[in-house]
Design an enzyme around this catalytic site. Structure first.
Site: not given
Length: 398
Positions: A227, A264-267, A342, A371
């Protein structure tokens, strides 16, 4: 990674440029700095959904405390890198095969998201003569903080409603296949304010302490989720991690918290280690607006479309022009950067001012390490995939 390296990469013989570049040395340094700033009672896990490439997992293996996963496939990705590193397993839709696989792969903690999931896990664990260590994921009754995404404090598919947690705590005491080790909270995503995030964690801790007292429990772990956000709009105003950690230390001491705290960090870990490069194949003006068409787009880098933001970028000029006719150019004007798909939704940045952009130049999108490729619809229209390059102490791995 500096811009000169991006320019050197752009100027290779390969045409047209379309690539992800990941700086693993920078990633290690960043992870180590984040981890060292946390209070000793805290653990930093990497949420691999942000970027699950094997070189990224290898780079973070000894610079975080473990990995957070959300599928059996992600469990297997981690176990292919290391057989013993701690794993915590979240997600609202775990199948029986995934629960069984988590037990087989010795996942440290399983985050239970419903009564039915709890009963199925107990049933599977007892059949295997095992006991599963679990956290109950709580959807709090109230979450005052605002953020880009909200998974709690309102009706969502995530977690167990706060009012139902006492009944599940009592149920767990009758289930021999599960062992309650604590609680999991992950109510918001991409919060950029350190002070409001501290207030959010204090709310989580208050709930945990109240249930500990009521049921005379000893929680070993409280997972406070991720978060923590990345400021794509203003890279000079990031989340204030250092002051956040200082405030967290004060909060832990004042509340005399006796459990381990998991992030629990990702970004927040991987965003700024990655770059997405795409050549400009055309520059055009339609109904008074300027557009640059890129060799690439949201099928490679879906994040800007998904989050509806203008992604930061720099133009890397390329002076060579191989054609005998004029070069399409926009100078000192706003321009929209579009992909090759397209669909009018294939927009990476809208109406951004540029000093100059020309057909044949290259655009480097910054903060593309999380991401990006991993949430994109890679094979839509069957365009070639981008090259993916991992920079590790001046050694390139593709």
């Amino acid at each position: 990674m500096n811009l000169q390296f991006l320019r050197n990469y752009m100027d290779r013989d390969t045409e047209p440029v379309c690539a992800y570049l990941y700086d693993l040395d920078h990633l290690r340094r960043r992870a180590s700095k984040l981890l060292s700033s946390l209070p000793s009672q805290c653990k930093l896990f990497y949420a691999i959904k942000a970027n699950s490439d094997e070189p990224v997992l290898q780079a973070l293996l000894n610079h975080t405390n473990g990995f957070e996963v959300a599928s059996l496939g992600e469990i297997k990705r981690v176990r292919a890198v290391d057989r013993t590193v701690p794993i915590v397993f979240g997600g609202p839709g775990k199948t029986d095969a995934e629960l069984e696989g988590a037990l087989e792969q010795q996942v440290m903690l399983i985050h239970v998201e419903s009564e039915h999931q709890l009963r199925r896990l107990d049933w599977i664990a007892r059949r295997r003569n095992q006991v599963a260590d679990i956290l109950l994921r709580v959807n709090p009754a109230h979450v005052p903080q605002q953020a880009t995404l909200r998974m709690g404090g309102q009706a969502t598919q995530f977690g167990i409603e706060e009012a139902h947690i006492p009944a599940l705590i009592e149920l767990i005491q009758t289930l021999p296949g599960v062992r309650l080790q604590g609680l999991h909270f992950h109510a918001i995503s991409n919060n950029l304010n350190a002070q409001t995030h501290l207030a959010l964690l204090e709310h989580y801790f208050n709930l945990a302490k109240a249930w500990q007292r009521r049921y005379q429990l000893t929680f070993k772990w409280i997972n406070v989720g991720g978060g923590i956000g990345v400021n794509y709009a203003d890279r000079q105003a990031p989340f204030d991690w250092e002051n956040f950690c200082t405030g967290l230390s004060t909060l832990i001491a004042a509340r005399q918290l006796d459990f381990q705290i998991v992030f629990e960090c990702g970004r927040f870990l991987t965003a700024d280690c990655g770059y997405y490069l795409a050549d400009v194949t055309d520059v055009k003006t339609t109904h008074g607006k300027h557009f640059a068409i890129l060799r690439g787009g949201s099928h490679h880098f879906r994040l800007p479309v998904s989050w509806q933001h203008n992604h930061p970028f720099v133009v890397l000029p390329r002076d060579a022009w191989p054609y005998p006719f004029p070069r399409p150019t926009v100078q000192d004007e706003p321009i929209t950067l579009c992909g090759e798909l397209c669909t009018p939704k294939d927009i990476l940045t809208r109406d951004a001012h540029v000093e100059r952009i020309r057909a044949g130049d290259c655009v480097a999108f910054l903060m593309a390490g999380a991401y990006g490729w991993h949430i994109s619809h890679h094979d839509f229209l069957s365009h070639p995939h981008p090259e993916r390059v991992y920079l590790d102490s001046s050694i390139e791995r593709i």
